[in-house]
Design a protein around this motif. Structure first.
Motif, PDB file in Angstrom:
ATOM      1  N   LEU A   1       0.854  -1.187   0.000  1.00  0.00           N
ATOM      2  CA  LEU A   1       0.000   0.000   0.000  1.00  0.00           C
ATOM      3  C   LEU A   1       0.893   1.240   0.000  1.00  0.00           C
ATOM      4  CD1 LEU A   1      -2.732  -0.910   2.668  1.00  0.00           C
ATOM      5  CD2 LEU A   1      -2.970  -0.937   0.186  1.00  0.00           C
TER       6      LEU A   1
ATOM      7  N   ALA B   1      -1.614   5.369   3.018  1.00  0.00           N
ATOM      8  CA  ALA B   1      -2.419   4.287   3.606  1.00  0.00           C
ATOM      9  C   ALA B   1      -1.693   3.683   4.811  1.00  0.00           C
ATOM     10  CB  ALA B   1      -2.713   3.224   2.557  1.00  0.00           C
TER      11      ALA B   1
ATOM     12  N   THR C   1      -8.896  -6.001  -0.339  1.00  0.00           N
ATOM     13  CA  THR C   1      -8.962  -4.755   0.406  1.00  0.00           C
ATOM     14  C   THR C   1      -8.414  -4.927   1.820  1.00  0.00           C
ATOM     15  OG1 THR C   1     -11.217  -5.235   1.152  1.00  0.00           O
ATOM     16  CG2 THR C   1     -10.994  -3.853  -0.815  1.00  0.00           C
TER      17      THR C   1
ATOM     18  N   PHE D   1      -8.750   0.292   1.742  1.00  0.00           N
ATOM     19  CA  PHE D   1      -7.628   0.449   0.822  1.00  0.00           C
ATOM     20  C   PHE D   1      -7.550  -0.776  -0.076  1.00  0.00           C
ATOM     21  CE2 PHE D   1      -6.466   2.548   4.835  1.00  0.00           C
ATOM     22  CZ  PHE D   1      -6.367   3.852   4.389  1.00  0.00           C
TER      23      PHE D   1
ATOM     24  N   PHE E   1      -5.732  -3.238  -2.788  1.00  0.00           N
ATOM     25  CA  PHE E   1      -4.363  -3.636  -3.102  1.00  0.00           C
ATOM     26  C   PHE E   1      -4.385  -4.655  -4.226  1.00  0.00           C
ATOM     27  CE2 PHE E   1      -5.707  -6.618   0.201  1.00  0.00           C
ATOM     28  CZ  PHE E   1      -5.229  -7.842  -0.238  1.00  0.00           C
TER      29      PHE E   1
END
Length: 189
Positions: A115, A119, A140, A149, A151
């Protein structure tokens, strides 16, 4: 290797950059070929400080480490992955990983999530008090504070992790084809 689809729990907010494999597991513990018992020596230099987060009861058994850039740099020791697993860590979230560490982590069933630094900074803050969830199905990382977030993960690695397939188990999925080939080869020779 156990299948992994979702990792949920507290996270060690380590945040350090350039954590090398010697920091994860010191060289003096590399004489063993056992994968167990290394967790008590994981991050030994950091743990020499009585106020370290790895021995803080609040994070005990945390399955996630949040780290800085270049996690797992240094030598190619697979013992680093073994030590993390023995500590109970199945996921490391960082802006970047050493290629060798990332490969060793995958082969041992550890999810490496990349990330961006923003993040990571937010998750470091969240991890102080809240659990984090890493979901391989939705790709996520989420928190109970509505953080989300996305990924990316290599599709092959993702599938192997979700099915719990290490190199041996992956090979055994083709056992019938391998046996048929060997039988055919023997009949020709």
């Amino acid at each position: 290797m156990e299948p992994i689809t979702r990792i949920h729990g507290r996270a060690y907010p380590l945040g350090l950059k350039n954590v090398d494999t010697d920091a994860i597991i010191p060289a003096e513990y590399l004489k063993t070929i056992k994968r167990t018992g290394l967790g008590r020596h994981a991050f030994e230099a950091i743990r020499s400080d009585p106020a370290n987060l790895f021995d803080d009861p609040e994070y005990k058994g945390a399955p996630i480490v949040i780290a800085g850039d270049n996690f797992g740099c240094g030598s190619s020791r697979e013992h680093a992955a073994w030590a993390l697993l023995d500590l109970g860590v199945t996921t490391v979230i960082a802006p970047s990983f050493s290629d060798i560490f990332s490969g060793n982590a995958f082969k041992n069933g550890i999810v490496t999530v990349v990330l961006d630094q923003a993040a990571i900074d937010r998750l470091m803050e969240v991890a102080q008090e809240h659990p984090i969830t890493v979901d391989l199905e939705t790709m996520t990382v989420t928190s109970p504070l509505q953080d989300r977030f996305a990924f990316e993960l290599d599709p092959f690695r993702r599938e192997c992790l979700m099915q719990g397939l290490d190199e041996i188990a992956l090979t055994l999925t083709s056992e019938a084809a391998i046996s048929a080939y060997e039988t055919k080869t023997r009949s020709l020779g």
